[in-house]
Design an enzyme around this catalytic site. Structure first.
Site, PDB file in Angstrom:
ATOM      1  N   ASP A  84       2.453   5.645  -6.770  1.00  0.00           N
ATOM      2  CA  ASP A  84       3.829   5.449  -5.923  1.00  0.00           C
ATOM      3  C   ASP A  84       5.106   5.307  -6.670  1.00  0.00           C
ATOM      4  O   ASP A  84       6.223   5.481  -6.477  1.00  0.00           O
ATOM      5  CB  ASP A  84       3.624   4.162  -5.004  1.00  0.00           C
ATOM      6  CG  ASP A  84       2.801   4.461  -3.847  1.00  0.00           C
ATOM      7  OD1 ASP A  84       1.809   3.626  -3.793  1.00  0.00           O
ATOM      8  OD2 ASP A  84       2.905   5.510  -3.373  1.00  0.00           O
TER       9      ASP A  84
ATOM     10  N   HIS B  55      -2.438  -2.211  -9.885  1.00  0.00           N
ATOM     11  CA  HIS B  55      -3.593  -1.425  -8.845  1.00  0.00           C
ATOM     12  C   HIS B  55      -4.799  -2.147  -8.813  1.00  0.00           C
ATOM     13  O   HIS B  55      -5.100  -2.792  -9.739  1.00  0.00           O
ATOM     14  CB  HIS B  55      -3.678  -0.053  -9.285  1.00  0.00           C
ATOM     15  CG  HIS B  55      -4.334   0.976  -8.298  1.00  0.00           C
ATOM     16  ND1 HIS B  55      -5.683   0.777  -8.214  1.00  0.00           N
ATOM     17  CD2 HIS B  55      -3.913   1.651  -7.318  1.00  0.00           C
ATOM     18  CE1 HIS B  55      -5.942   1.673  -6.954  1.00  0.00           C
ATOM     19  NE2 HIS B  55      -4.754   2.319  -6.624  1.00  0.00           N
TER      20      HIS B  55
ATOM     21  N   HIS C 192       0.900  -1.421   0.019  1.00  0.00           N
ATOM     22  CA  HIS C 192       0.092   0.256  -0.052  1.00  0.00           C
ATOM     23  C   HIS C 192       0.694   1.332   0.042  1.00  0.00           C
ATOM     24  O   HIS C 192       1.495   1.502  -0.491  1.00  0.00           O
ATOM     25  CB  HIS C 192      -0.937  -0.147   1.170  1.00  0.00           C
ATOM     26  CG  HIS C 192      -2.007   0.831   1.242  1.00  0.00           C
ATOM     27  ND1 HIS C 192      -2.414   1.786   0.227  1.00  0.00           N
ATOM     28  CD2 HIS C 192      -2.859   1.245   2.226  1.00  0.00           C
ATOM     29  CE1 HIS C 192      -3.212   2.594   0.621  1.00  0.00           C
ATOM     30  NE2 HIS C 192      -3.735   2.286   1.694  1.00  0.00           N
TER      31      HIS C 192
HETATM   32  C1  SDX Z   1      -1.436   2.250  -3.619  1.00  0.00           C
HETATM   33  O1  SDX Z   1      -6.261   0.966  -3.128  1.00  0.00           O
HETATM   34  C2  SDX Z   1      -5.589   2.118  -3.540  1.00  0.00           C
HETATM   35  O2  SDX Z   1      -6.254   2.909  -4.105  1.00  0.00           O
HETATM   36  C3  SDX Z   1      -4.254   2.106  -3.149  1.00  0.00           C
HETATM   37  C4  SDX Z   1      -3.618   3.465  -3.259  1.00  0.00           C
HETATM   38  C5  SDX Z   1      -4.328   4.702  -2.797  1.00  0.00           C
HETATM   39  O3  SDX Z   1      -4.308   5.790  -3.101  1.00  0.00           O
HETATM   40  O4  SDX Z   1      -4.678   4.353  -1.544  1.00  0.00           O
HETATM   41  O5  SDX Z   1      -3.728   3.902  -4.794  1.00  0.00           O
HETATM   42  C6  SDX Z   1      -2.110   3.713  -3.180  1.00  0.00           C
HETATM   43  O6  SDX Z   1      -1.505   1.507  -2.558  1.00  0.00           O
HETATM   44  C7  SDX Z   1      -0.924   1.878  -4.684  1.00  0.00           C
HETATM   45  C8  SDX Z   1      -0.317   0.356  -4.676  1.00  0.00           C
HETATM   46  C9  SDX Z   1       1.049   0.629  -4.207  1.00  0.00           C
HETATM   47  N1  SDX Z   1       1.476  -0.969  -4.338  1.00  0.00           N
HETATM   48  C10 SDX Z   1       2.476  -1.101  -5.169  1.00  0.00           C
HETATM   49  O7  SDX Z   1       2.870  -0.568  -6.135  1.00  0.00           O
HETATM   50  C11 SDX Z   1       3.048  -2.619  -4.726  1.00  0.00           C
HETATM   51  C12 SDX Z   1       3.125  -3.354  -5.906  1.00  0.00           C
HETATM   52  N2  SDX Z   1       1.918  -3.766  -6.597  1.00  0.00           N
HETATM   53  C13 SDX Z   1       1.025  -5.079  -6.233  1.00  0.00           C
HETATM   54  O8  SDX Z   1       1.339  -5.377  -4.990  1.00  0.00           O
HETATM   55  C14 SDX Z   1      -0.331  -5.075  -6.671  1.00  0.00           C
HETATM   56  O9  SDX Z   1      -0.388  -4.724  -8.163  1.00  0.00           O
HETATM   57  C15 SDX Z   1      -1.497  -4.163  -5.756  1.00  0.00           C
HETATM   58  C16 SDX Z   1      -1.342  -4.786  -4.523  1.00  0.00           C
HETATM   59  C17 SDX Z   1      -1.033  -2.934  -5.937  1.00  0.00           C
HETATM   60  C18 SDX Z   1      -2.789  -4.854  -6.421  1.00  0.00           C
HETATM   61  O10 SDX Z   1      -2.868  -6.107  -6.171  1.00  0.00           O
HETATM   62  P1  SDX Z   1      -4.303  -6.699  -6.642  1.00  0.00           P
HETATM   63  O11 SDX Z   1      -5.130  -6.084  -7.038  1.00  0.00           O
HETATM   64  O12 SDX Z   1      -4.408  -8.035  -5.426  1.00  0.00           O
HETATM   65  O13 SDX Z   1      -3.600  -7.746  -7.883  1.00  0.00           O
HETATM   66  P2  SDX Z   1      -2.931  -9.189  -7.735  1.00  0.00           P
HETATM   67  O14 SDX Z   1      -1.855  -9.178  -6.745  1.00  0.00           O
HETATM   68  O15 SDX Z   1      -3.994 -10.254  -7.752  1.00  0.00           O
HETATM   69  O16 SDX Z   1      -2.307  -9.331  -9.204  1.00  0.00           O
HETATM   70  C19 SDX Z   1      -2.849  -9.748 -10.246  1.00  0.00           C
HETATM   71  C20 SDX Z   1      -1.782 -10.248 -11.286  1.00  0.00           C
HETATM   72  C21 SDX Z   1      -0.893 -11.403 -10.439  1.00  0.00           C
HETATM   73  O17 SDX Z   1       0.104 -12.213 -11.207  1.00  0.00           O
HETATM   74  P3  SDX Z   1      -0.817 -13.848 -11.607  1.00  0.00           P
HETATM   75  O18 SDX Z   1      -0.857 -14.371 -10.060  1.00  0.00           O
HETATM   76  O19 SDX Z   1      -2.343 -13.609 -12.083  1.00  0.00           O
HETATM   77  O20 SDX Z   1       0.212 -14.323 -12.345  1.00  0.00           O
HETATM   78  O21 SDX Z   1      -0.643  -9.430 -11.296  1.00  0.00           O
HETATM   79  C22 SDX Z   1       0.764  -9.722 -10.519  1.00  0.00           C
HETATM   80  C23 SDX Z   1       0.345 -10.418  -9.715  1.00  0.00           C
HETATM   81  O22 SDX Z   1       1.570 -11.287  -9.289  1.00  0.00           O
HETATM   82  N3  SDX Z   1       0.940  -8.361 -10.282  1.00  0.00           N
HETATM   83  C24 SDX Z   1       2.402  -8.089 -10.274  1.00  0.00           C
HETATM   84  C25 SDX Z   1       2.424  -6.675  -9.746  1.00  0.00           C
HETATM   85  N4  SDX Z   1       1.285  -6.366  -9.077  1.00  0.00           N
HETATM   86  C26 SDX Z   1       0.215  -7.524  -9.328  1.00  0.00           C
HETATM   87  N5  SDX Z   1       3.431  -8.668 -10.829  1.00  0.00           N
HETATM   88  C27 SDX Z   1       4.451  -7.817 -10.744  1.00  0.00           C
HETATM   89  N6  SDX Z   1       4.712  -6.798 -10.135  1.00  0.00           N
HETATM   90  C28 SDX Z   1       3.734  -6.032  -9.721  1.00  0.00           C
HETATM   91  N7  SDX Z   1       3.836  -4.691  -9.197  1.00  0.00           N
END
Ligand code: SDX
Length: 452
Positions: A371, A315, A276
Site C-alpha cells: 500500500d 505486515h 488492511h
Molecule cells: C494489507 O494480510 C495481508 O496480506 C494484507 C495485505 C493483502 O494483500 O491482503 O498485504 C494488504 O493490508 C497490507 C497492510 C496495510 N496496512 C498498513 O500499512 C497499516 C500500517 N501497518 C500496521 O497497522 C501493521 O503493520 C499491520 C496491521 C499491517 C500488521 O500488524 P501486526 O502484524 O499485527 O503487527 P503489530 O501491530 O503487532 O506490530 C508489531 C510492532 C508493534 O510495536 P510494539 O508494540 O512491538 O512496540 O510493530 C509496530 C507495532 O506498534 N508497528 C508499527 C507499524 N506496524 C507495526 N509501528 C509503526 N508503523 C507501522 N506501520
C-alpha cells in the site's frame, strides 16, 4: 501412560501434561499439529472439555489448506499457483491471473478467449442498481457504496444461492468479476456528479473500467497506455494474498453457505479497514499531512514515540520488503516520468529512506508493504484518495472468489465457528435493577435555534 493420538506423517511431539502426569504423542503433518487433537488432553475432572488452542488474531493458526497463493514472509516471496508475482506482473493480464487463481493452471487460448468473452458480456448491471447508487449522498465513501451494491446484487440473482451447483457458481463468479468494476466506476461518477458511462464491449477489462470512469463527450475512450499498463499490473499485484483479513472474512462468511455476493461483501467490508486495504488511502493522507520533506524526521520521531503508525509499512507475514512494493515502486517511477515527480512522492521516498535505516523500524521488521506506493500512482491517475481501496477491491475480487470456491470444495471445511476462553461471571440469579413497564419520559431536544 503415553497416548498416541494418530499415526503421523512427519513426526510427533510428546506433550507431558504435568496436571495429570499423562504423556500424549501428537502427530505433526504439513508442519502443523491439529488443534482438535488437543481436545483429548484432559485433567482428571470428568467435566473437563479438553485443551483448546488460544490464538487471538490467528497469529499462528492455519485455518485451511490452500493451493492458491504462497508467501514466504522472510524471503519476500509471493507466488500465485507457483508462478512468481514478478513474472506475472510483467507478462500476464489481470483476467489471465483471475483464471489462474481459480483454476490452478494458466488458460489456453480458447479458455482465455471464452473467459474474456463471458466477462465482457456480463459487465452491465440492472438499471435499478444505477438508481440505488444514485440514492447515496454526494460525499458518500465509495467503499460503503461498493459494499452495499455488491451485497445488493444477491437480490438480483436468487439462484446464486445454489452454491454447490457448478453452473450457478460459475455464472456468479463471472458476474462478480464483470460487474464489480462497473459498480466501482458508477460510484466514482456519482461522487463526481457525472452521468454514468455504460460498459464498452470493444475495450479490454482495464480499458473498459477506465472508460466507465473517465469518458466524457468523446465517442470512444482512449486510455493512456502508461496508465492502462499500470492499472493492469496493480490489479495483478492486488489479486490475492492467501489468508489475509478480508479473504478470511470471505471464507468465514462463505462457510455458512450464503450466496457469493454476500460473501464478497464481507470481504469488501474487511478491506475497508485502515489496517488492511484502507491503508493505501491512509498513506496519502499521512503524506499530505506531513506536507513537506523537511517535516519527515519530526513525523518519524512521533511514530517512534507511539503517536500513530507509519501507514503503508509493516505486515503480518512479510518481515522483509513486500515483493509487491518493489514492483509498485518501479511502476511509480515509470508513471512519474510521465506525470512528473510531485512533492508527495519525494516525501514518501524520504519516509522510506529514513525508516529503512532506523532501528525502531528495522528491529520490528517494518518495511514498505503493497500500500505504500500504490496510492501515489492512483493519485497521479487522478483517482480521489477515498477511491484507492475500491481499486484494491476490484482486483481482490479475483482472489476472494478463488479462495471462496476452494473453501466450498474442501472436504475438511465446515461452517466456521471458533471457540472462546470465557472470562465472564459465574452463574448468578436474575435480580432486576429497573422497574419494568416504567414509562420513559419523552426525550427532550436540547434548545437550539430551530426548536423552541
Ligand atoms: C494489507 O494480510 C495481508 O496480506 C494484507 C495485505 C493483502 O494483500 O491482503 O498485504 C494488504 O493490508 C497490507 C497492510 C496495510 N496496512 C498498513 O500499512 C497499516 C500500517 N501497518 C500496521 O497497522 C501493521 O503493520 C499491520 C496491521 C499491517 C500488521 O500488524 P501486526 O502484524 O499485527 O503487527 P503489530 O501491530 O503487532 O506490530 C508489531 C510492532 C508493534 O510495536 P510494539 O508494540 O512491538 O512496540 O510493530 C509496530 C507495532 O506498534 N508497528 C508499527 C507499524 N506496524 C507495526 N509501528 C509503526 N508503523 C507501522 N506501520
Amino acid at each position: 501412560m503415553a497416548t498416541t493420538i494418530a499415526p503421523a506423517a512427519e513426526g510427533t511431539i510428546e506433550v507431558n501434561d504435568t496436571r495429570t502426569g499423562q504423556t500424549y504423542t501428537l502427530p505433526i503433518n504439513d508442519g502443523a499439529i491439529r488443534a482438535n487433537d488437543l481436545k483429548k488432553i484432559k485433567t482428571d475432572d470428568a467435566d473437563d472439555p479438553g485443551l483448546l488452542s488460544y490464538d487471538p488474531a490467528f497469529l499462528n493458526t492455519a485455518s485451511c489448506r490452500s493451493a492458491i497463493t504462497f508467501i514466504d514472509g522472510d524471503k519476500g516471496i509471493l507466488r500465485y499457483r507457483g508462478y512468481p508475482i514478478e513474472q506475472l506482473a510483467e507478462k500476464s493480464t489481470f483476467l489471465e491471473v483471475a483464471w489462474l487463481l481459480r483454476h490452478g493452471e494458466l488458460p489456453n487460448q480458447s479458455e482465455y478467449d471464452s473467459f474474456v468473452h463471458d466477462i465482457t458480456y456480463h459487465t452491465y448491471v440492472h438499471e435499478n442498481m444505477r438508481k440505488f447508487l444514485e440514492g447515496f449522498r454526494y460525499d458518500a465513501h465509495p467503499m460503503a457504496m461498493l459494499n452495499s451494491a455488491v451485497a445488493g446484487l444477491a437480490s438480483f440473482y436468487p439462484s446464486s444461492r445454489n452454491i454447490m451447483d457448478p453452473v450457478e457458481r460459475n455464472i456468479s463468479m463471472i458476474r462478480l468479476l464483470a460487474k464489480v468494476p462497473t459498480i466501482a466506476a458508477y460510484c466514482y461518477r456519482h461522487l463526481k456528479g457525472l452521468p454514468f458511462v455504460y460498459p464498452d464491449n470493444d475495450l479490454s477489462y482495464v480499458d473498459n473500467f477506465l472508460s466507465m470512469v473517465a469518458r466524457m463527450t468523446e465517442p470512444k475512450y482512449q486510455a493512456d497506455p502508461i496508465f492502462s499498463k499500470a492499472l493492469e499490473v496493480l490489479f495483478i499485484l492486488h489479486a490475492d494474498h492467501e489468508q489475509n483479513c478480508s479473504t478470511s472474512a470471505v471464507r468465514a462468511v462463505g462457510s455458512s453457505h450464503v450466496d457469493p455476493f454476500s460473501a464478497m461483501s464481507a470481504g469488501i467490508a474487511a478491506l475497508f479497514g485502515p489496517l488492511h486495504g484502507g491503508a493505501n488511502e491512509q498513506v496519502l493522507r499521512m503524506v499530505e499531512e506531513i506536507g513537506h520533506v523537511k517535516n519527515v524526521p519530526k513525523f518519524i520521531e512521533e511514530v517512534k514515540g507511539g503517536k500513530g503508525k507509519l501507514m503503508g509499512f509493516g505486515h503480518r507475514v512479510y518481515k522483509s520488503y513486500d515483493p509487491r512494493a518493489k514492483i509498485v515502486k518501479a511502476l511509480a517511477d515509470d508513471v512519474f516520468k510521465v506525470v512528473g515527480v510531485d512533492k508527495d512522492l519525494e516525501i514518501a521516498l524520504e519516509l522510506e529512506r529514513i525508516a529503512l535505516s532506523d532501528d525502531y523500524f528495522k528491529s520490528r521488521k517494518l518495511y514498505p508493504n503493497v500500500d505504500f506506493y500504490t496510492g501515489l500512482i492512483y493519485r497521479s491517475m487522478a483517482f480521489p484518495t477515498d477511491f484507492f481501496t475500491v481499486l484494491f477491491a476490484i482486483a481482490r475480487t479475483a482472489g476472494w472468489l478463488a479462495q471462496w470456491e476452494e473453501m466450498l470444495l474442501d472436504k475438511e471445511q465446515k461452517i466456521a465457528r471458533p471457540r472462546q476462553i470465557y472470562t465472564g461471571p459465574a452463574e448468578r440469579p436474575y435480580t432486576p435493577q429497573i422497574e419494568h413497564g416504567h414509562k420513559v419520559a419523552g426525550a427532550k431536544h436540547k434548545k437550539d435555534a430551530l426548536r423552541s
